[in-house]
Scaffold this motif. Sequence first.
Motif, PDB file in Angstrom:
ATOM      1  N   ASN A  82      52.926 116.952  19.958  1.00  0.00           N
ATOM      2  CA  ASN A  82      52.752 115.958  18.878  1.00  0.00           C
ATOM      3  C   ASN A  82      53.379 114.615  19.236  1.00  0.00           C
ATOM      4  O   ASN A  82      53.658 113.822  18.342  1.00  0.00           O
ATOM      5  N   LEU A  83      53.634 114.359  20.493  1.00  0.00           N
ATOM      6  CA  LEU A  83      54.471 113.189  20.811  1.00  0.00           C
ATOM      7  C   LEU A  83      53.860 111.870  20.373  1.00  0.00           C
ATOM      8  O   LEU A  83      54.566 110.917  20.055  1.00  0.00           O
ATOM      9  N   ASP A  84      52.531 111.799  20.318  1.00  0.00           N
ATOM     10  CA  ASP A  84      51.925 110.525  19.894  1.00  0.00           C
ATOM     11  C   ASP A  84      52.096 110.301  18.396  1.00  0.00           C
ATOM     12  O   ASP A  84      52.002 109.166  17.928  1.00  0.00           O
ATOM     13  N   LYS A  85      52.356 111.382  17.648  1.00  0.00           N
ATOM     14  CA  LYS A  85      52.625 111.205  16.201  1.00  0.00           C
ATOM     15  C   LYS A  85      54.084 110.798  16.003  1.00  0.00           C
ATOM     16  O   LYS A  85      54.412 110.041  15.111  1.00  0.00           O
ATOM     17  N   VAL A  86      54.958 111.285  16.894  1.00  0.00           N
ATOM     18  CA  VAL A  86      56.381 110.907  16.816  1.00  0.00           C
ATOM     19  C   VAL A  86      56.533 109.426  17.165  1.00  0.00           C
ATOM     20  O   VAL A  86      57.265 108.691  16.504  1.00  0.00           O
ATOM     21  N   ALA A  87      55.839 108.972  18.195  1.00  0.00           N
ATOM     22  CA  ALA A  87      55.928 107.563  18.620  1.00  0.00           C
ATOM     23  C   ALA A  87      54.570 107.158  19.192  1.00  0.00           C
ATOM     24  O   ALA A  87      54.222 107.547  20.302  1.00  0.00           O
ATOM     25  N   PRO A  88      53.791 106.383  18.427  1.00  0.00           N
ATOM     26  CA  PRO A  88      52.402 106.140  18.833  1.00  0.00           C
ATOM     27  C   PRO A  88      52.197 105.109  19.940  1.00  0.00           C
ATOM     28  O   PRO A  88      51.108 105.007  20.478  1.00  0.00           O
ATOM     29  N   LEU A  89      53.231 104.322  20.302  1.00  0.00           N
ATOM     30  CA  LEU A  89      53.007 103.270  21.306  1.00  0.00           C
ATOM     31  C   LEU A  89      54.256 103.150  22.174  1.00  0.00           C
ATOM     32  O   LEU A  89      55.262 102.597  21.725  1.00  0.00           O
ATOM     33  N   VAL A  90      54.191 103.674  23.383  1.00  0.00           N
ATOM     34  CA  VAL A  90      55.415 103.720  24.198  1.00  0.00           C
ATOM     35  C   VAL A  90      55.142 103.249  25.623  1.00  0.00           C
ATOM     36  O   VAL A  90      53.998 103.180  26.078  1.00  0.00           O
ATOM     37  N   ASP A  91      56.246 102.941  26.322  1.00  0.00           N
ATOM     38  CA  ASP A  91      56.155 102.449  27.704  1.00  0.00           C
ATOM     39  C   ASP A  91      56.254 103.571  28.725  1.00  0.00           C
ATOM     40  O   ASP A  91      55.942 103.363  29.901  1.00  0.00           O
ATOM     41  N   GLY A  92      56.744 104.733  28.291  1.00  0.00           N
ATOM     42  CA  GLY A  92      56.861 105.833  29.247  1.00  0.00           C
ATOM     43  C   GLY A  92      57.044 107.161  28.544  1.00  0.00           C
ATOM     44  O   GLY A  92      57.542 107.225  27.423  1.00  0.00           O
ATOM     45  N   VAL A  93      56.585 108.212  29.238  1.00  0.00           N
ATOM     46  CA  VAL A  93      56.768 109.586  28.742  1.00  0.00           C
ATOM     47  C   VAL A  93      57.249 110.428  29.911  1.00  0.00           C
ATOM     48  O   VAL A  93      56.661 110.379  31.003  1.00  0.00           O
ATOM     49  N   VAL A  94      58.331 111.188  29.689  1.00  0.00           N
ATOM     50  CA  VAL A  94      58.761 112.155  30.715  1.00  0.00           C
ATOM     51  C   VAL A  94      58.735 113.556  30.116  1.00  0.00           C
ATOM     52  O   VAL A  94      59.091 113.754  28.957  1.00  0.00           O
ATOM     53  N   MET A 216      47.535 115.090  26.840  1.00  0.00           N
ATOM     54  CA  MET A 216      46.530 114.290  26.114  1.00  0.00           C
ATOM     55  C   MET A 216      47.217 113.361  25.109  1.00  0.00           C
ATOM     56  O   MET A 216      46.787 112.219  24.909  1.00  0.00           O
ATOM     57  N   ALA A 217      48.279 113.870  24.464  1.00  0.00           N
ATOM     58  CA  ALA A 217      49.014 113.039  23.495  1.00  0.00           C
ATOM     59  C   ALA A 217      49.672 111.859  24.213  1.00  0.00           C
ATOM     60  O   ALA A 217      49.701 110.734  23.695  1.00  0.00           O
ATOM     61  N   ALA A 218      50.189 112.110  25.421  1.00  0.00           N
ATOM     62  CA  ALA A 218      50.813 111.027  26.197  1.00  0.00           C
ATOM     63  C   ALA A 218      49.765 109.967  26.526  1.00  0.00           C
ATOM     64  O   ALA A 218      50.039 108.759  26.464  1.00  0.00           O
ATOM     65  N   GLU A 219      48.574 110.413  26.856  1.00  0.00           N
ATOM     66  CA  GLU A 219      47.501 109.457  27.170  1.00  0.00           C
ATOM     67  C   GLU A 219      47.228 108.540  25.974  1.00  0.00           C
ATOM     68  O   GLU A 219      47.008 107.336  26.131  1.00  0.00           O
ATOM     69  N   ARG A 220      47.274 109.120  24.765  1.00  0.00           N
ATOM     70  CA  ARG A 220      47.034 108.294  23.568  1.00  0.00           C
ATOM     71  C   ARG A 220      48.215 107.376  23.268  1.00  0.00           C
ATOM     72  O   ARG A 220      48.041 106.267  22.789  1.00  0.00           O
ATOM     73  N   ALA A 221      49.446 107.865  23.541  1.00  0.00           N
ATOM     74  CA  ALA A 221      50.642 107.108  23.132  1.00  0.00           C
ATOM     75  C   ALA A 221      50.997 105.976  24.102  1.00  0.00           C
ATOM     76  O   ALA A 221      51.620 104.994  23.692  1.00  0.00           O
ATOM     77  N   LEU A 222      50.622 106.125  25.370  1.00  0.00           N
ATOM     78  CA  LEU A 222      51.106 105.159  26.364  1.00  0.00           C
ATOM     79  C   LEU A 222      50.374 103.819  26.272  1.00  0.00           C
ATOM     80  O   LEU A 222      49.145 103.768  26.158  1.00  0.00           O
ATOM     81  N   LYS A 223      51.150 102.743  26.352  1.00  0.00           N
ATOM     82  CA  LYS A 223      50.566 101.400  26.438  1.00  0.00           C
ATOM     83  C   LYS A 223      49.908 101.227  27.809  1.00  0.00           C
ATOM     84  O   LYS A 223      50.324 101.900  28.762  1.00  0.00           O
ATOM     85  N   PRO A 224      48.982 100.278  27.952  1.00  0.00           N
ATOM     86  CA  PRO A 224      48.500  99.980  29.305  1.00  0.00           C
ATOM     87  C   PRO A 224      49.692  99.647  30.209  1.00  0.00           C
ATOM     88  O   PRO A 224      50.594  98.911  29.804  1.00  0.00           O
TER      89      PRO A 224
END
Length: 322
Positions: A82-94, A216-224
Motif C-alpha cells: 500500500n505504499l502509494d497510499k501511504v505517500a503518493p509522490l516520493v523521490d525514492g523507495v527502498v 507496482m505501488a512504487a511505480e505509481r508513487a515515484l516521481k519522474p
Amino acid sequence: MTGESAAPHIPVLLEPLLREVAPVSGVWIDGTFGAGGYSRGLVEAGADQVIGIDRDPLAHEMAADWLGDWPKISLVRDNFSNLDKVAPLVDGVVLDLGVSSMQLDQAERGFSFMRDGPLDMRMGQEGRSAADIVNTATEAELADILYIYGEERQSRRVARAIVQDRPFDRTLPLAEMIERVLGRTKPGQAHAATRSFQALRIAVNGEFEALWLGLMAAERALKPGGLLAVVTFHSVEDRMVKRFFQLHGDKKKQVNKYARTLEASEAPFEILTRKAVGPDPDELARNPRARSAKLRVARRTDMTAADISGADIAMPMLRETK
Ligand SMILES: C[S@@+](CC[C@H](N)C(=O)[O-])C[C@H]1O[C@@H](n2cnc3c(N)ncnc32)[C@H](O)[C@@H]1O
C-alpha cells in the motif's frame, strides 16, 4: 518487547545501495523498516524525510526508543503493497525483503528452525499461521508451497511426511521431522529445513503477492527521476524483481510469450543495475547473513505507469519452474 532480547539487525548492502542512489534528497519510503538501518542511512545520506513502513509491531516497539531523536523519520504500520497510499509522490523507495534478525531471534515468533517456538511466522500477526497451513492444507497444496516458494526439490516427500505426522504446533518437531526425511544436515550445509521454513514463511505472509503489488505501488508513487532499490535474499524473490524490471524497464527483451514488452521510449523505469549487486568481501566478513543478498536499482522515467498486469504474469511464471 516480549521474550528474549533481540540482537540488533545489521543492515545488508546499505553502502552499495546508498552509492547507487546517490545523491539522496527529498522524500523516501523505506517499505521494510525493521530496525531502521536503511531509514537512518538515507537521512545521513541527505534525505529530507523518510517514511518507514513495517507490518510487524515488533519494529514499532523497538523504534519507540530512538525515533524521537530522528525527526526526519516517521513510521507507519502497514503492508508495503500500500505504499502509494501511504505517500503518493516520493523521490525514492527502498525495500529490503524478508525477515529481520530480531524476528528470527525471538523464538516465540516461530520463524526459526533452530529455536523451539510456536509454529507461527506471521509478521503482521494476523491471518493464518504456519501451523494453520501445515495442519490443514492438502498434501498437494503443501507440496506446491514447498516447491514454488522454497524451491524444495523433495517437496512431495516432505509434504507426504508432514501429512502423515501432523499436527505440528512447534517449530523444532517440524524441523527435526524434515531433517529425518531429507537426511541429517552435513557440516557447512544449510539446515535441511531451511527451504521448507522459507516456503512456509512466504506463504503465511503472502510475501510474493506483497512484493509484486509493492513494486507496482512504487511505480505509481515515484516521481519522474525517482529511484527504486530492492534487496532480495533468495533466488525466487530476485527472479520476481528482475522480471518486474524487465517488463517495466527499458530493456528490450522478450521475457514471456504472453507478455507485451515495452519499447525503451515507453518504459516507466530505466534499469541502473544491469547485473544484481552483491556484498563485497568486507561486508561478508562482517555479516555472513549478507551472503545471498542481491540489490537491483531502477530510475522512474516520466512515462505513465505500465498497463502490464503483473499479478497475472508473476504467479504463473513461478509455477512454470515446476
Ligand atoms: C530484512 S528486514 C529490514 C531491515 C532494515 N532494512 C534495517 O536496516 O533494519 C525486513 C522488515 O520488513 C518487514 N516486512 C516484510 N514484508 C513486509 C511487507 N510486505 N510490508 C511491510 N513490512 C514488511 C518485516 O517485518 C521486517 O521488519
